[in-house]
Design a protein around this motif. Structure first.
Motif, mmCIF file in Angstrom:
data_model
loop_
_atom_site.group_PDB
_atom_site.id
_atom_site.type_symbol
_atom_site.label_atom_id
_atom_site.label_comp_id
_atom_site.label_asym_id
_atom_site.label_seq_id
_atom_site.Cartn_x
_atom_site.Cartn_y
_atom_site.Cartn_z
ATOM 1 N N UNK B 219 65.329 56.116 77.445
ATOM 2 C CA UNK B 219 66.683 56.474 77.895
ATOM 3 C C UNK B 219 67.613 55.266 77.783
ATOM 4 N N UNK B 220 67.135 54.111 78.191
ATOM 5 C CA UNK B 220 67.946 52.889 78.137
ATOM 6 C C UNK B 220 68.282 52.529 76.691
ATOM 7 N N UNK B 221 67.227 52.450 75.853
ATOM 8 C CA UNK B 221 67.460 52.055 74.448
ATOM 9 C C UNK B 221 68.334 53.082 73.729
ATOM 10 N N UNK B 222 68.139 54.349 74.074
ATOM 11 C CA UNK B 222 68.894 55.439 73.463
ATOM 12 C C UNK B 222 70.393 55.200 73.494
ATOM 13 N N UNK B 232 68.749 48.711 70.394
ATOM 14 C CA UNK B 232 68.233 48.003 71.551
ATOM 15 C C UNK B 232 66.725 48.065 71.510
ATOM 16 N N UNK B 233 66.054 47.013 71.940
ATOM 17 C CA UNK B 233 64.589 47.055 71.928
ATOM 18 C C UNK B 233 64.004 46.368 73.157
ATOM 19 N N UNK B 234 62.762 46.731 73.446
ATOM 20 C CA UNK B 234 62.033 46.201 74.598
ATOM 21 C C UNK B 234 60.663 45.759 74.105
ATOM 22 N N UNK B 235 60.245 44.566 74.495
ATOM 23 C CA UNK B 235 58.935 44.075 74.057
ATOM 24 C C UNK B 235 57.843 45.018 74.563
ATOM 25 N N UNK B 236 56.894 45.398 73.698
ATOM 26 C CA UNK B 236 55.831 46.293 74.144
ATOM 27 C C UNK B 236 54.881 45.580 75.113
ATOM 28 N N UNK B 237 54.334 46.338 76.051
ATOM 29 C CA UNK B 237 53.409 45.777 77.039
ATOM 30 C C UNK B 237 52.371 46.841 77.409
ATOM 31 N N UNK B 238 51.675 46.642 78.508
ATOM 32 C CA UNK B 238 50.616 47.593 78.876
ATOM 33 C C UNK B 238 51.163 49.006 79.073
ATOM 34 N N UNK B 239 52.401 49.102 79.567
ATOM 35 C CA UNK B 239 53.027 50.428 79.741
ATOM 36 C C UNK B 239 53.094 51.126 78.378
ATOM 37 N N UNK B 240 53.511 50.371 77.376
ATOM 38 C CA UNK B 240 53.622 50.913 76.017
ATOM 39 C C UNK B 240 52.248 51.310 75.476
ATOM 40 N N UNK B 241 51.292 50.388 75.597
ATOM 41 C CA UNK B 241 49.970 50.624 75.004
ATOM 42 C C UNK B 241 49.267 51.795 75.700
ATOM 43 N N UNK B 242 49.409 51.884 77.020
ATOM 44 C CA UNK B 242 48.787 52.997 77.738
ATOM 45 C C UNK B 242 49.411 54.330 77.342
ATOM 46 N N UNK B 243 50.712 54.315 77.137
ATOM 47 C CA UNK B 243 51.419 55.538 76.728
ATOM 48 C C UNK B 243 50.912 55.979 75.363
#
Lengths: 198, 472
Positions: B219-222, B232-243
């Motif tokens: 929603x934010x990057x959108x 807009x971008x966000x560094x991937x982390x455990x939230x990303x990998x788990x998703x």
């Protein structure tokens, strides 16, 4: 594919001094269902230009016979919003060849340059002077010299330089098409793909 | 010593050639297409007598103009139907994977791409749609392009792009109860202005961003584009990998563990240079609503419409555009919107059409009744979202509260289909744009998050969602 070359444009201008004109105003979404590039010019600024019954709204600048020309002078952040290239096709379809503002939205600018529509970015001060002059004296001749990167009003001693990316400038002046440029690089692209696989 | 930003890292790995004095030739990993901005690109290829270079890298969906009722029937409007059929035919001849209307994989391109695992960290991603920035939530360089550029990518899998400037937006602290990621991005846009990030690519960072779910990050990057940012971008982390691990096609890939290991390096170095740095405090973000016809014209839901002088964007006030905008909305400076009657509520779009948005909205309206005078359009972002909402019982809870679930599509966000807001009517909309006529000629759009939308749907008025529990 060869495009129309852009070198020097001398024309009267149409002032539309509003900030943040978005591409939904330039071409409303309900006209985007076409599958060709033609026919969008008559829909340019449709909902500012015509009422619900399709009658021209008298005060709108494109409906005022004293304002004609191939140059559109507008406000900050022109072309913001949707990436629809139909907005550029509507502007060129109406007969404009250049748009002057103090800032343009990024995607709009790329789309414009890819269609030979020149975006001329000037300072806010120059834009204000130019808008005032053209609004007060419809029919004022403007001159846009792309090779020299100068926009001027010869009759009023007003002039300003403007920036253009050198690659984009070359493409516009020679009427070159970016896709032809990329297609000529095909071997390099294939080599790049190969290098990433290894 | 200055290190690389996340953006630099991805960009540099995709440069095929740097053009002297010009843009870079950038390789594109993933290309999404839809019915509206692709037909002229395919006809361009035909005129040149060339075919799609890498059909496997392009994924197609029909979303912009499709109806949200009776999708089992052919599209009634012949022009829209022709456009969708043209996409289908272009995909068939071009060898491109196509998710047509009614297909279990169909939905809004920025919802379906990530949920099917076509969007992965480190990629360059483009689509003929400005909200392509959505995919930046996974640590990708993702941005919208025009149709000539769609043709470029189909023909060569590359784009000519100038390297944008870079901005980092750091959001410290925690969002308060009842405040969503939509409120956060509306708050940021209201602070920076509609053209405030033009020429920049934005990295979102900070504790509040790290705490966001993938749906909220999307929603934010959108909405990055609504302040002019290229993306807009966000560094991937455990939230990303788990998703991503929840997506069978991704986690069943034998390379998945190695990829996750590689993705850990996708971050900005300490000391990396940004052309501009902006910091916000998440605890100051209120539930937001917009009052004008550009997304930057936003305020706290219980706030007062600023005067032109107080307005963040000086360009707007200078040219009289600000007052023209308020006039279109039927508002005046100094007005409060709390308690103002509304006519429509739209929950959906690539901004807020995901399962988390449906959950939030449903939770807020559960056990209550939709206000009699309000027409609500509840449109899931994809078939998968619709199925999940059904499984979780959201659809039934919504039905009991007087809300009917539509079928997926872009719907009332841009009103290319029948889902138009009538002239003069007020719509609280979870979409991304409040431009004049965006939701139909004369429609008046108030952008907000799912909770503000839910509160408006129940009361028929603009309401602070934090008050909602006190109703009934």
């Amino acid at each position: 594919m060869k495009r129309e070359e852009f070198t020097i444009l001398e024309s009267t201008a149409v002032p539309l001094p509003l900030a943040n004109i978005d591409t939904d105003q330039i071409i409303p979404a309900r006209f985007l269902s076409a599958t060709v590039r033609e026919g969008f010019g008559e829909k340019l600024f449709r909902d500012w230009r015509f009422d619900g019954e399709g009658k021209p709204i008298p005060g709108f600048v494109l409906n005022r016979p004293e304002f004609r020309g191939e140059i559109l002078i507008t406000g900050s952040n022109f072309g913001c919003g949707s990436s629809r290239e139909h907005a550029v096709w509507a502007i060129t379809g109406h007969g404009f060849r250049a748009v002057v503002s103090d800032s343009f939205a990024d995607i709009f600018m790329n789309n414009a340059l890819n269609n030979g529509l020149l975006t001329v970015t000037v300072t806010p001060e120059f834009l204000a002077q130019l808008t005032e002059l053209v609004a007060a004296r419809p029919g004022t001749m403007l001159r846009i010299d792309l090779p020299e990167q100068v926009i001027s009003v010869p009759g009023a001693g007003l002039s300003s330089g403007f920036p253009v990316n050198p690659f984009r400038k070359e493409c516009l002046i020679r009427g070159l098409d970016n896709i032809d440029y990329l297609l000529s690089m095909k071997d390099e692209i294939l080599a790049f793909e190969k290098s990433r696989q290894s | 010593m200055s290190g690389k930003t996340l953006f630099d890292r991805i960009w540099d790995a995709h440069v095929v050639r740097s053009v002297t004095g010009g843009p870079d030739v950038l390789y594109i990993d993933r290309h999404y297409i839809h019915e509206v901005t692709s037909p002229q690109a395919f006809s361009g290829l035909r005129e040149r007598g060339i075919s799609v270079l890498r059909p496997g890298r392009t994924i197609a969906t029909a979303d912009h103009n499709i109806p949200t009722l009776n999708q089992h029937l052919p599209i009634a409007d012949p022009v829209s139907r022709n456009q969708v059929e043209t996409l289908e035919e272009n995909c068939r001849t071009g060898g491109i994977k196509y998710f047509g209307m009614g297909d279990p994989g169909n939905g809004i391109v920025h919802v379906t791409g990530p949920e099917q695992g076509y969007t992965l960290p480190g990629m360059t991603i483009v689509c003929g749609d400005s909200h392509t920035s959505t995919h930046g939530a996974f640590g990708t360089i993702a941005f919208g392009i025009g149709t000539s550029e769609v043709e470029m990518v189909l023909a060569t899998q590359c784009l000519l792009q100038s390297r944008p400037k870079q901005m980092r937006i750091t959001v410290k602290g925690k969002l308060r109860e009842g405040v969503t990621s939509k409120d956060l991005i509306l708050y940021i846009i209201a602070s920076l202005g509609t053209g405030g990030a033009t020429g920049y690519f934005v990295e979102y960072a900070g504790e509040a961003v790290r705490r966001l779910s993938m749906e909220s990050r999307m929603t934010v990057c959108n909405m990055s584009i609504e302040m002019g940012a290229r993306g807009g971008l966000i560094a991937p982390d455990e939230v990303t990998f788990n998703w991503l691990a929840q997506i069978p096609s991704v986690s069943e890939n034998r390379e998945f563990a190695r990829l996750v290991h590689e993705w850990h390096s996708l971050r900005s170095d300490r000391g990396a240079h940004f052309d501009r740095e902006v910091t916000f405090d998440a605890s100051e973000v209120p539930p937001m609503i917009t009052y004008g016809t550009s997304p930057g014209m936003g305020m706290a839901v219980d706030g007062t419409i600023p005067t032109p002088e107080e307005s963040a964007s000086s360009a707007q006030s200078a040219s009289g555009s600000y007052l023209k905008s308020l006039d279109y909305m039927g508002f005046k400076p100094g007005m409060r919107l709390l308690g103002h009657p509304i006519d429509y509520v739209f929950l959906g779009s690539c901004t807020n059409g995901r399962i988390e948005d449906l959950r939030l909205f449903t939770e807020a309206v559960a056990g209550k009744k939709k206000a009699a005078g309000v027409t609500a359009l509840i449109v899931p972002g994809s078939q998968q979202v619709a199925r999940q909402a059904e499984r979780e019982g959201l659809t039934e809870t919504l039905r009991l509260a007087g809300f009917e679930m539509r079928q997926p599509g872009c719907s009332s966000c841009l009103a290319m289909n029948e889902d138009k807001i009538p002239a003069g009517k007020y719509a609280v909309s979870t979409s991304n744009r409040n431009f004049e006529g965006r939701q139909g000629p004369g429609a008046r759009t108030l952008l907000a998050g799912p909770l503000v939308a839910a509160a408006a749907a129940i009361t028929g008025r603009i309401t602070d969602p934090r008050e909602l529990n006190w109703l009934q």
